[in-house]
Scaffold this active site. Sequence first.
Site, short mmCIF file in Angstrom:
data_model
loop_
_atom_site.label_atom_id
_atom_site.label_comp_id
_atom_site.label_asym_id
_atom_site.label_seq_id
_atom_site.Cartn_x
_atom_site.Cartn_y
_atom_site.Cartn_z
N ASN A 87 4.97 5.98 5.80
CA ASN A 87 3.69 6.47 5.26
C ASN A 87 2.60 6.51 6.33
O ASN A 87 1.41 6.42 6.03
CB ASN A 87 3.20 5.60 4.10
CG ASN A 87 3.69 6.06 2.74
OD1 ASN A 87 3.46 5.39 1.74
ND2 ASN A 87 4.37 7.18 2.66
N PRO A 132 0.78 -1.24 0.00
CA PRO A 132 0.00 0.00 0.00
C PRO A 132 0.81 1.29 0.00
O PRO A 132 0.23 2.36 -0.14
CB PRO A 132 -0.77 -0.10 1.31
CG PRO A 132 0.17 -0.83 2.24
CD PRO A 132 0.91 -1.81 1.36
N THR A 133 2.14 1.23 0.19
CA THR A 133 2.88 2.46 0.42
C THR A 133 3.28 3.16 -0.88
O THR A 133 3.18 2.57 -1.97
CB THR A 133 4.18 2.18 1.22
OG1 THR A 133 5.05 1.39 0.40
CG2 THR A 133 3.88 1.45 2.51
N CYS A 134 3.78 4.39 -0.74
CA CYS A 134 4.21 5.19 -1.89
C CYS A 134 5.66 4.91 -2.23
O CYS A 134 6.43 5.84 -2.50
CB CYS A 134 4.03 6.66 -1.58
SG CYS A 134 2.35 7.09 -1.15
N ASP A 135 6.06 3.66 -2.20
CA ASP A 135 7.45 3.31 -2.48
C ASP A 135 7.45 2.32 -3.63
O ASP A 135 6.72 1.32 -3.61
CB ASP A 135 8.06 2.67 -1.23
CG ASP A 135 9.54 2.35 -1.41
OD1 ASP A 135 10.35 2.88 -0.64
OD2 ASP A 135 9.87 1.57 -2.32
#
Length: 380
Positions: free
Chosen positions: A364, A320-323
Amino acid sequence: MCADPVRRFLEDQDPPTPCLVVDTDAVAARAREVRSAFPGALIRYAVKANPAAPVLDALVAAGIGFDVAGPAELALCLERGAAPADLAYGNPIKKPRDIAFAFERGVREFTSDAPADVDHLGRYAPGSAVSIRVVLDAPDSVTPFGRKFGCEPAEALDLVLRAAALGLRPGIAFHVGSQQPDVAAWEIGIATAAKLFAEAEAQGVAMTRLNLGGGFATPHRTAVPSLATYASKIAAALETSFPGRRPALMLEPGRVLVADAGVLRTEVVLVAQRGERRWVYLDIGRYNGLAEAENEAIAYRFEPVGPHDGPAGPVVLAGPTCDGDDVLYQRTPYELPLSLTTGDRLDLPGTGAYTASYASVAFNGIEPLRTHCVGRWGDA
Ligand SMILES: *Cc1c(COP(=O)(O)O)cnc(C)c1O
């Protein structure tokens, strides 16, 4: 009503996701299995696999000791009622003040693989048992250590003699790498140790202890040897290498004691078609529990919850993260129902080890993986 206490908890409580549910009775049962597979061996659970207090409580009750990596794990085990004599400080990388801390609290069992650390032990843990960890020329495990730990066998004899000269009680240790399905790795380790025992004896140092480490694999999408298979092949290797005079044994299993006792539940955040591929984004990823998906090393099972009777198709699984690295599986083939959509749940069985303990604090803003323990020692 569901007989499995983990599934029953998930059904009855419907806890927010992601979460890990661990059956402490299953942990205790597995502890008994390990003890009976290796009769007489000292079992020291590698705490990093899952340090939840109820898990440690179940293992204390089962008479298992602990392999700790530093002062925090050490203090945690003592807090849960472990005796200092049942603790082993198995991390070869440690600060002198942490050695002193452990010694002061009664720990007398250490592992080392470098001259400076042996010297630190001689100074801050006088008279203790010290296993010299050797690196093996053996098959890689699924999550190998590379060359980070262990001295070459040729250097180990020097360390054994050095330890003995400092008044420490030397033994030999090896660790075949985690999730190691190839029993040949232990056979090589045992043969290497036997050679070192003989060489040390020729120099007037009698060693009595052999630490076989951890590494026993647990099943995900592929089968692995049973505990009984590991145990019988290891017993045979000991008989070959140490005929009639088997040393005192220590084992440091982590994964095999807890993995199968845990189920991780996750929720689908988004499904999106990107070119040829269907991407399924979950609320669990590399940073909040599935660190071992790195390099797609461990390929977990994903079981949709509830009815999804229609056809399945290939997916890429991502966190789910922005990575950009928070992708779980894009090379390992996975198929999930085409009906899968936002809000649907998936269960990942066999995830009691190296999930919650690897979760980041708040990348996040996502909290570390929550653990609920059920069963006799449970907190849920
Ligand atoms: C992590 C670790 C273990 C446990 O390994 P598993 O593969 O979980 O059995 C044992 N010994 C040492 C020194 C470790 O670092």
